[in-house]
Motif scaffolding. Structure first.
Motif, short mmCIF file in Angstrom:
data_model
loop_
_atom_site.label_atom_id
_atom_site.label_comp_id
_atom_site.label_asym_id
_atom_site.label_seq_id
_atom_site.Cartn_x
_atom_site.Cartn_y
_atom_site.Cartn_z
N LYS A 38 1.10 -1.06 0.11
CA LYS A 38 -0.06 0.14 -0.18
C LYS A 38 0.77 0.85 -0.58
CE LYS A 38 -3.61 -2.16 2.65
NZ LYS A 38 -4.77 -2.00 3.55
N VAL A 39 0.53 2.40 -0.97
CA VAL A 39 1.15 3.07 -0.72
C VAL A 39 0.26 4.82 -0.59
CG1 VAL A 39 1.80 5.03 -2.75
CG2 VAL A 39 2.73 2.32 -2.54
N GLU A 40 1.01 5.20 0.24
CA GLU A 40 -0.37 6.40 0.48
C GLU A 40 0.43 7.77 0.77
OE1 GLU A 40 -0.96 6.14 5.22
OE2 GLU A 40 -1.83 4.26 5.69
N SER A 41 -0.74 8.28 -0.54
CA SER A 41 0.21 9.94 -0.59
C SER A 41 -0.82 10.92 -0.44
CB SER A 41 0.57 10.00 -2.55
OG SER A 41 1.28 11.21 -2.62
N ASP A 42 -0.62 11.97 -0.86
CA ASP A 42 -1.50 13.27 -0.36
C ASP A 42 -1.55 13.30 -1.95
OD1 ASP A 42 -0.91 13.08 2.22
OD2 ASP A 42 0.40 14.60 2.54
N MET A 43 -0.52 13.44 -2.68
CA MET A 43 -1.38 12.95 -4.13
C MET A 43 -2.02 12.70 -5.47
SD MET A 43 3.53 13.31 -4.96
CE MET A 43 3.35 14.45 -6.77
N SER A 44 -2.83 13.98 -5.75
CA SER A 44 -3.44 13.01 -6.51
C SER A 44 -2.89 11.69 -7.76
CB SER A 44 -4.44 13.93 -7.44
OG SER A 44 -3.94 15.06 -8.30
N THR A 45 -4.01 11.16 -8.50
CA THR A 45 -3.11 10.83 -10.01
C THR A 45 -3.12 11.22 -10.87
OG1 THR A 45 -5.28 8.90 -8.81
CG2 THR A 45 -4.50 8.54 -11.39
#
Length: 63
Positions: A38-45
């Motif tokens: 799982k990768v958590e990121s604040d960036m949108s696709t």
């Protein structure tokens, strides 16, 4: 269908040079991974795709 001659006798008893003779076997599943990632990121696709394209363009310019 003209693919050249095919003689099944040529396919029998072919010698294969392998590491099995030395007692060394290759395990193709040695580095298999059967878990989750799982990768958590604040960036949108869209942001991630833009960054990927930037990285690709940078690598093409370095050539």
């Amino acid at each position: 269908m003209g693919f050249g001659s095919y003689d099944e006798s040529e396919q029998q008893n072919q010698a294969v040079d392998s590491d099995e003779e030395n007692g060394e076997e290759i395990n193709v599943h040695e580095n298999d991974y059967e878990g989750e990632m799982k990768v958590e990121s604040d960036m949108s696709t869209d942001d991630l795709l833009d960054r990927l394209n930037e990285m690709k363009n940078d690598s093409e310019e370095d050539r």
